[in-house]
Scaffold this motif. Sequence first.
Motif, PDB file in Angstrom:
ATOM      1  N   GLY A   1     -49.010  49.979 -55.727  1.00 49.81           N
ATOM      2  CA  GLY A   1     -49.834  48.947 -56.314  1.00 49.81           C
ATOM      3  C   GLY A   1     -48.868  48.081 -57.000  1.00 49.81           C
ATOM      4  O   GLY A   1     -47.811  48.662 -57.837  1.00 49.81           O
ATOM      5  N   VAL A   2     -48.939  46.857 -56.923  1.00 52.35           N
ATOM      6  CA  VAL A   2     -48.373  45.789 -57.564  1.00 52.35           C
ATOM      7  C   VAL A   2     -48.305  45.864 -59.158  1.00 52.35           C
ATOM      8  O   VAL A   2     -47.232  45.926 -59.877  1.00 52.35           O
ATOM      9  N   ALA A   3     -49.386  46.478 -59.661  1.00 51.46           N
ATOM     10  CA  ALA A   3     -49.640  46.515 -61.102  1.00 51.46           C
ATOM     11  C   ALA A   3     -49.012  47.715 -61.350  1.00 51.46           C
ATOM     12  O   ALA A   3     -49.189  49.173 -60.890  1.00 51.46           O
ATOM     13  N   ALA A   4     -48.112  48.030 -62.227  1.00 54.79           N
ATOM     14  CA  ALA A   4     -47.268  49.142 -62.658  1.00 54.79           C
ATOM     15  C   ALA A   4     -48.348  49.821 -63.488  1.00 54.79           C
ATOM     16  O   ALA A   4     -48.687  49.372 -64.566  1.00 54.79           O
ATOM     17  N   THR A   5     -48.637  51.375 -63.414  1.00 54.49           N
ATOM     18  CA  THR A   5     -49.433  52.193 -64.079  1.00 54.49           C
ATOM     19  C   THR A   5     -48.716  53.538 -64.636  1.00 54.49           C
ATOM     20  O   THR A   5     -48.078  53.495 -65.591  1.00 54.49           O
TER      21      THR A   5
ATOM     22  N   ALA B   1     -53.165  43.051 -71.664  1.00 53.16           N
ATOM     23  CA  ALA B   1     -53.382  41.720 -71.526  1.00 53.16           C
ATOM     24  C   ALA B   1     -52.619  41.307 -70.085  1.00 53.16           C
ATOM     25  O   ALA B   1     -53.080  40.713 -69.245  1.00 53.16           O
ATOM     26  N   LEU B   2     -51.447  41.936 -69.962  1.00 53.98           N
ATOM     27  CA  LEU B   2     -50.751  41.634 -68.739  1.00 53.98           C
ATOM     28  C   LEU B   2     -51.331  42.160 -67.369  1.00 53.98           C
ATOM     29  O   LEU B   2     -51.737  41.532 -66.279  1.00 53.98           O
ATOM     30  N   LYS B   3     -51.871  43.438 -67.618  1.00 59.64           N
ATOM     31  CA  LYS B   3     -52.592  44.261 -66.333  1.00 59.64           C
ATOM     32  C   LYS B   3     -53.680  43.430 -66.298  1.00 59.64           C
ATOM     33  O   LYS B   3     -54.211  43.010 -65.036  1.00 59.64           O
ATOM     34  N   PHE B   4     -54.475  43.066 -67.129  1.00 60.33           N
ATOM     35  CA  PHE B   4     -55.978  42.347 -67.019  1.00 60.33           C
ATOM     36  C   PHE B   4     -55.861  41.096 -66.344  1.00 60.33           C
ATOM     37  O   PHE B   4     -56.289  40.717 -65.384  1.00 60.33           O
ATOM     38  N   LYS B   5     -54.709  40.286 -66.698  1.00 57.79           N
ATOM     39  CA  LYS B   5     -54.492  38.785 -65.987  1.00 57.79           C
ATOM     40  C   LYS B   5     -54.112  39.010 -64.515  1.00 57.79           C
ATOM     41  O   LYS B   5     -54.493  38.310 -63.941  1.00 57.79           O
ATOM     42  N   GLU B   6     -53.411  40.190 -64.581  1.00 57.58           N
ATOM     43  CA  GLU B   6     -52.565  40.151 -63.152  1.00 57.58           C
ATOM     44  C   GLU B   6     -53.639  40.446 -62.056  1.00 57.58           C
ATOM     45  O   GLU B   6     -53.571  40.088 -60.933  1.00 57.58           O
ATOM     46  N   ILE B   7     -54.408  41.411 -62.368  1.00 56.55           N
ATOM     47  CA  ILE B   7     -55.424  41.650 -61.307  1.00 56.55           C
ATOM     48  C   ILE B   7     -56.789  41.316 -61.338  1.00 56.55           C
ATOM     49  O   ILE B   7     -57.849  41.437 -60.374  1.00 56.55           O
TER      50      ILE B   7
ATOM     51  N   VAL C   1     -34.409  48.797 -68.505  1.00 57.45           N
ATOM     52  CA  VAL C   1     -35.652  49.325 -68.193  1.00 57.45           C
ATOM     53  C   VAL C   1     -36.302  48.910 -66.849  1.00 57.45           C
ATOM     54  O   VAL C   1     -36.754  47.499 -67.064  1.00 57.45           O
ATOM     55  N   THR C   2     -36.312  49.368 -65.761  1.00 58.19           N
ATOM     56  CA  THR C   2     -36.646  48.872 -64.490  1.00 58.19           C
ATOM     57  C   THR C   2     -37.180  49.851 -63.506  1.00 58.19           C
ATOM     58  O   THR C   2     -36.361  50.875 -63.025  1.00 58.19           O
ATOM     59  N   GLN C   3     -38.646  49.706 -63.301  1.00 53.62           N
ATOM     60  CA  GLN C   3     -39.212  50.798 -62.381  1.00 53.62           C
ATOM     61  C   GLN C   3     -38.351  50.792 -60.906  1.00 53.62           C
ATOM     62  O   GLN C   3     -37.956  51.719 -60.606  1.00 53.62           O
ATOM     63  N   SER C   4     -38.393  49.506 -60.338  1.00 50.21           N
ATOM     64  CA  SER C   4     -37.818  49.425 -59.104  1.00 50.21           C
ATOM     65  C   SER C   4     -36.290  49.558 -59.025  1.00 50.21           C
ATOM     66  O   SER C   4     -35.522  49.890 -58.209  1.00 50.21           O
ATOM     67  N   GLY C   5     -35.480  49.124 -60.170  1.00 51.13           N
ATOM     68  CA  GLY C   5     -34.140  49.123 -60.139  1.00 51.13           C
ATOM     69  C   GLY C   5     -33.542  47.854 -59.338  1.00 51.13           C
ATOM     70  O   GLY C   5     -32.318  47.842 -59.152  1.00 51.13           O
ATOM     71  N   GLU C   6     -34.472  46.898 -59.237  1.00 52.53           N
ATOM     72  CA  GLU C   6     -33.948  45.841 -58.439  1.00 52.53           C
ATOM     73  C   GLU C   6     -34.252  44.534 -58.844  1.00 52.53           C
ATOM     74  O   GLU C   6     -34.414  43.420 -58.058  1.00 52.53           O
ATOM     75  N   THR C   7     -35.011  44.432 -60.173  1.00 52.13           N
ATOM     76  CA  THR C   7     -35.290  43.338 -60.526  1.00 52.13           C
ATOM     77  C   THR C   7     -34.251  42.308 -60.818  1.00 52.13           C
ATOM     78  O   THR C   7     -33.372  42.687 -61.702  1.00 52.13           O
ATOM     79  N   ALA C   8     -34.059  41.279 -60.240  1.00 54.69           N
ATOM     80  CA  ALA C   8     -33.119  40.278 -60.520  1.00 54.69           C
ATOM     81  C   ALA C   8     -32.596  39.828 -61.991  1.00 54.69           C
ATOM     82  O   ALA C   8     -31.562  39.941 -62.161  1.00 54.69           O
TER      83      ALA C   8
ATOM     84  N   ALA D   1     -35.323  43.840 -70.042  1.00 54.04           N
ATOM     85  CA  ALA D   1     -36.649  44.267 -69.105  1.00 54.04           C
ATOM     86  C   ALA D   1     -37.405  43.384 -68.698  1.00 54.04           C
ATOM     87  O   ALA D   1     -37.341  42.339 -69.678  1.00 54.04           O
ATOM     88  N   CYS D   2     -38.385  43.567 -67.861  1.00 58.77           N
ATOM     89  CA  CYS D   2     -39.423  42.503 -67.439  1.00 58.77           C
ATOM     90  C   CYS D   2     -40.588  42.999 -67.527  1.00 58.77           C
ATOM     91  O   CYS D   2     -40.871  44.141 -67.286  1.00 58.77           O
ATOM     92  N   GLY D   3     -41.671  42.013 -67.716  1.00 55.45           N
ATOM     93  CA  GLY D   3     -42.968  42.600 -67.509  1.00 55.45           C
ATOM     94  C   GLY D   3     -43.424  43.754 -68.153  1.00 55.45           C
ATOM     95  O   GLY D   3     -43.375  44.128 -69.466  1.00 55.45           O
ATOM     96  N   THR D   4     -43.967  44.823 -67.597  1.00 49.28           N
ATOM     97  CA  THR D   4     -44.676  45.972 -67.868  1.00 49.28           C
ATOM     98  C   THR D   4     -43.482  46.859 -68.436  1.00 49.28           C
ATOM     99  O   THR D   4     -43.333  47.312 -69.680  1.00 49.28           O
ATOM    100  N   SER D   5     -42.346  46.786 -67.783  1.00 44.09           N
ATOM    101  CA  SER D   5     -40.947  47.678 -68.354  1.00 44.09           C
ATOM    102  C   SER D   5     -40.530  46.892 -69.619  1.00 44.09           C
ATOM    103  O   SER D   5     -40.055  47.693 -70.531  1.00 44.09           O
ATOM    104  N   TYR D   6     -40.712  45.670 -69.814  1.00 42.19           N
ATOM    105  CA  TYR D   6     -40.479  45.025 -71.290  1.00 42.19           C
ATOM    106  C   TYR D   6     -41.303  45.688 -72.304  1.00 42.19           C
ATOM    107  O   TYR D   6     -40.928  45.873 -73.240  1.00 42.19           O
TER     108      TYR D   6
HETATM  109  O1  M6R Z   1     -39.373  47.048 -61.245  1.00 43.70           O
HETATM  110  P1  M6R Z   1     -39.445  46.388 -62.744  1.00 43.70           P
HETATM  111  O2  M6R Z   1     -39.916  47.389 -63.681  1.00 43.70           O
HETATM  112  O3  M6R Z   1     -38.086  45.736 -63.181  1.00 43.70           O
HETATM  113  O4  M6R Z   1     -40.444  45.435 -62.627  1.00 43.70           O
HETATM  114  C1  M6R Z   1     -40.593  44.336 -63.694  1.00 43.70           C
HETATM  115  C2  M6R Z   1     -41.952  43.600 -63.409  1.00 43.70           C
HETATM  116  O5  M6R Z   1     -41.953  42.602 -62.457  1.00 43.70           O
HETATM  117  C3  M6R Z   1     -43.111  44.527 -63.446  1.00 43.70           C
HETATM  118  O6  M6R Z   1     -43.297  45.307 -64.342  1.00 43.70           O
HETATM  119  C4  M6R Z   1     -44.487  43.615 -63.470  1.00 43.70           C
HETATM  120  O7  M6R Z   1     -44.640  43.090 -64.442  1.00 43.70           O
HETATM  121  C5  M6R Z   1     -45.595  44.425 -62.924  1.00 43.70           C
HETATM  122  N1  M6R Z   1     -46.345  43.794 -61.765  1.00 43.70           N
HETATM  123  C6  M6R Z   1     -46.764  44.678 -64.067  1.00 43.70           C
HETATM  124  O8  M6R Z   1     -47.711  45.265 -63.482  1.00 43.70           O
END
Ligand code: M6R
Length: 361
Positions: free
Chosen positions: A152-156, A237-243, A101-108, A55-60
């Motif tokens: 929102g770009v920030a995953a919540t 911390a990720l959310k904080f720096k991101e926005i 784990v991927t919200q979008s299901g499209e993260t490369a 997974a990446c980012g918030t999903s990680y």
């Molecule tokens: O769609 P995904 O869950 O695979 O996306 C993974 C990350 O790009 C995503 O969580 C990103 O870190 C968020 N913008 C964080 O808020």
Amino acid sequence: EKSGYDHYMLKEIHEQPASLNQTIHGRFDPTDESITLDDFEPGEFSDISRVEFVACGTSYHAALYGCHLLGQRGIPAYAHRAGEYASNPMPVDDETLVIGVTQSGETADTLESLRRLEDTPARTLALTNVIGSTAARETDDVLYIRAGPEIGVAATKTFSSQVTALALLSERLHRDITGEPSAHSSGLLQSLGALPEQIESILDSDPTAELTRKYQGMDAHFFIGRGIAHPVALEGALKFKEITYEHAEGFAAGQLKHGPLALVTPNTVVIAVFTGDHDEKTLNNVREVQARGASVIGIAPEDATEVAATVDDLIPIPSSTPELNGLLANVQLQLLSYHFANRLERSIDKPRNLAKSVTVE
Ligand code: M6R
């Protein structure tokens, strides 16, 4: 539509009681403690002995949280950053369940990691929000988090739904593997039912806006936690720096003295996350940074009296099980980041340089 909220992010934070109800709907019964995860048959995962997450980012961070939930149930689990795993996959066997784990299901990076498993005996599962997404189509199994669309770009709200779905899946794996509920089972299921209302009460009181004034203009914002509070601190911390575009880092609380402590000055604010597990040790780390002049904001269950007596400012959460207190603390962290960013007039829903879905490696 933003339904009267200034930003999609705030709207989505406020949607969490409803989105979590959707995530758990029909999936467990607190009276007889049964868990029904869509069309997975009972015993479906009985051959699994180990879970690997990509997974990446918030999903990680949700995956790291999942590692704790599985580990506490005796199931070995490890979370990989998909950008690394895609280049350096780990050995797997036919008892390995790999969860993307991927919200979008499209993260490369995540898709590429899952594709690296195609000719291996591992079983793959997509934990995703988007029906028919690439991850859902390309894996052996899929479990939807049912959080509803996130703009929102920030995953919540999707983080909360990911963790909740992983809690149910962890308990289900334990039952399939051992034939009986885990020691955490009834506590978890009772508390999951209460979670939407507890989040509602956090949203109603929202004490974090005030703190943004007190702590504006700091050089650095460090988020620390231990156990389940560790992925929550990383996510904060990720959310904080991101926005906010302010400098923020998340650390395992015990790691501070192995290097990062050198950065701590009176112009550092440390946000310490407590879940009711390992609080004593994290309080020692709090005292270490206070001794270097840093101020500490504690996020802790409302009955954590020693935390309240030690930190400079307390953001309380209603008390759940230690397993779920991390989710409640994360809601406070979402609000904290939102209010800081809003005060700084940042582009909250579309932070600079970022995209909602990252489709390149
Ligand atoms: O769609 P995904 O869950 O695979 O996306 C993974 C990350 O790009 C995503 O969580 C990103 O870190 C968020 N913008 C964080 O808020």
